[in-house]
Design a protein around this motif. Structure first.
Motif, mmCIF file in Angstrom:
data_model
loop_
_atom_site.group_PDB
_atom_site.id
_atom_site.type_symbol
_atom_site.label_atom_id
_atom_site.label_comp_id
_atom_site.label_asym_id
_atom_site.label_seq_id
_atom_site.Cartn_x
_atom_site.Cartn_y
_atom_site.Cartn_z
ATOM 1 N N PHE A 163 36.743 -5.942 12.048
ATOM 2 C CA PHE A 163 37.659 -5.054 11.519
ATOM 3 C C PHE A 163 36.251 -5.444 10.067
ATOM 4 O O PHE A 163 36.112 -4.154 9.764
ATOM 5 N N GLY A 164 35.279 -5.613 9.957
ATOM 6 C CA GLY A 164 33.620 -5.220 9.289
ATOM 7 C C GLY A 164 33.405 -4.079 10.056
ATOM 8 O O GLY A 164 33.281 -3.350 8.969
ATOM 9 N N LYS A 165 33.259 -3.822 10.885
ATOM 10 C CA LYS A 165 32.631 -2.932 11.698
ATOM 11 C C LYS A 165 33.441 -1.679 11.726
ATOM 12 O O LYS A 165 33.014 -0.715 11.410
ATOM 13 N N LEU A 166 34.706 -1.934 11.032
ATOM 14 C CA LEU A 166 36.031 -0.468 11.566
ATOM 15 C C LEU A 166 35.432 0.016 9.926
ATOM 16 O O LEU A 166 36.742 0.551 8.932
ATOM 17 N N GLY A 167 35.234 -1.893 9.158
ATOM 18 C CA GLY A 167 35.452 -1.075 7.122
ATOM 19 C C GLY A 167 36.617 -1.515 6.636
ATOM 20 O O GLY A 167 37.060 -1.021 5.632
ATOM 21 N N ILE A 168 37.357 -2.252 7.536
ATOM 22 C CA ILE A 168 38.636 -2.658 7.240
ATOM 23 C C ILE A 168 39.027 -3.762 5.898
ATOM 24 O O ILE A 168 38.029 -4.661 6.601
ATOM 25 N N THR A 169 39.323 -3.848 4.573
ATOM 26 C CA THR A 169 38.656 -4.620 3.952
ATOM 27 C C THR A 169 39.718 -5.701 3.428
ATOM 28 O O THR A 169 39.964 -6.180 2.432
ATOM 29 N N ASP A 170 40.871 -5.063 3.879
ATOM 30 C CA ASP A 170 42.595 -5.323 3.248
ATOM 31 C C ASP A 170 42.484 -7.040 3.059
ATOM 32 O O ASP A 170 42.064 -7.467 4.485
ATOM 33 N N ASP A 171 43.673 -7.092 2.470
ATOM 34 C CA ASP A 171 43.517 -8.841 1.868
ATOM 35 C C ASP A 171 44.460 -9.299 3.229
ATOM 36 O O ASP A 171 44.479 -10.687 3.619
ATOM 37 N N SER A 172 46.046 -8.673 3.496
ATOM 38 C CA SER A 172 46.301 -9.015 4.306
ATOM 39 C C SER A 172 46.545 -8.870 5.756
ATOM 40 O O SER A 172 45.391 -7.910 6.385
ATOM 41 N N SER A 194 48.391 -8.612 8.623
ATOM 42 C CA SER A 194 49.085 -7.112 8.892
ATOM 43 C C SER A 194 48.401 -6.040 8.354
ATOM 44 O O SER A 194 48.431 -5.265 10.063
ATOM 45 N N ASN A 195 48.362 -6.055 7.282
ATOM 46 C CA ASN A 195 47.954 -4.311 6.755
ATOM 47 C C ASN A 195 46.294 -4.419 7.672
ATOM 48 O O ASN A 195 46.277 -2.711 8.463
ATOM 49 N N ARG A 196 45.835 -5.220 7.849
ATOM 50 C CA ARG A 196 44.151 -5.146 8.605
ATOM 51 C C ARG A 196 44.594 -5.049 10.146
ATOM 52 O O ARG A 196 44.065 -4.037 10.399
ATOM 53 N N ARG A 197 46.025 -5.542 10.201
ATOM 54 C CA ARG A 197 45.478 -5.012 12.222
ATOM 55 C C ARG A 197 46.583 -3.410 12.599
ATOM 56 O O ARG A 197 46.168 -2.576 12.999
ATOM 57 N N VAL A 198 47.428 -2.850 11.728
ATOM 58 C CA VAL A 198 47.592 -1.469 11.837
ATOM 59 C C VAL A 198 46.621 -0.950 11.089
ATOM 60 O O VAL A 198 47.120 0.474 12.324
ATOM 61 N N LEU A 199 46.199 -0.937 10.544
ATOM 62 C CA LEU A 199 45.347 0.014 10.065
ATOM 63 C C LEU A 199 43.204 0.324 11.053
ATOM 64 O O LEU A 199 43.409 1.230 11.407
ATOM 65 N N ALA A 200 43.366 -1.293 11.632
ATOM 66 C CA ALA A 200 42.288 -0.995 13.113
ATOM 67 C C ALA A 200 43.512 -0.309 14.019
ATOM 68 O O ALA A 200 43.162 0.321 14.903
#
Length: 215
Positions: free
Chosen positions: A190-199, A201-207
């Motif tokens: 998540f860090g490498k992809l720049g995904i910082t959403d607190d949720s 489940s949302n981080r998984r979808v963004l990834a």
């Protein structure tokens, strides 16, 4: 779950209805054409929609376009596409809106009733359920994503299984890794992809969207 089933072939549609109901869920409506699909989704607002891609009147992409139209009016409507075909443009649009559960399976890849119902439940719960064959087709037709280049081989393996919709625990079993190891890999990813959403489940979808070259 309250389910709408959109499939133009009667025997297949009836079989899916019987299977879903055998697992204790309710099929609130069925549809056999694109317009019927849109009307059923907007009328019943189901917990999840099971939709074929190619439906009458033209047997092109009416089912998938009806699902997209319904999601524009009902943001977050969970949709699982079950088809013989991968319509890349519309499939990417379905995934890219980032709202609600999404899934895409090829009919030929579903060999087990439990697998099918599990995928339907994951989508209804707001997660993803992607057929590996669909992922391969979408990746083959996509542009490169430089951010993925920073992932290790293990992180890519974790992300590929995440795209299929598996939980961290299930991913760990498939890769023979502990839950803590998977957690470390996903946090790093998540860090490498720049995904910082607190949720989570949302981080998984963004990834997953990043994996499919859409973010």
């Amino acid at each position: 779950m309250r389910v709408v089933v959109a499939e133009d072939l009667y025997l297949l549609r009836d079989g899916m209805v019987r299977l879903i109901e055998a697992y204790g869920h309710e099929v609130v409506a069925t549809a056999a054409t694109g317009p019927e699909t849109l009307d059923a989704l907007l009328t019943w607002r189901p917990d999840v929609a099971l939709v074929d891609v190619r439906m009458p009147p033209t047997q092109s992409d009416e089912g998938l376009r009806a699902a997209l139209a319904a999601r524009r009016q009902l943001p977050g409507l969970p949709v699982l596409i079950l088809s013989q075909y991968v319509e890349q443009l519309y499939a990417r649009e379905l995934l890219a809106d980032g709202a609600g559960g999404t899934g895409y399976f090829l009919k030929e890849s579903v060999f087990d009733a439990d697998q099918f119902i599990d995928a339907l439940q994951r989508v209804a719960d707001g997660g993803t359920a992607m057929d590996p064959a669909v992922i391969a087709r979408l990746l083959a037709g996509g542009s490169s994503n430089r951010r993925l280049g920073g992932l290790t081989e293990r992180e890519r393996s974790v992300l590929a299984l995440m795209a299929e919709g598996w939980s961290n625990q299930a991913i760990g079993r498939r890769l023979f890794l502990s839950d803590s190891a998977i957690s470390k890999y996903t946090t790093s990813m998540f860090g490498k992809l720049g995904i910082t959403d607190d949720s989570d489940s949302n981080r998984r979808v963004l990834a997953v969207l990043a994996y499919l070259n859409k973010t």
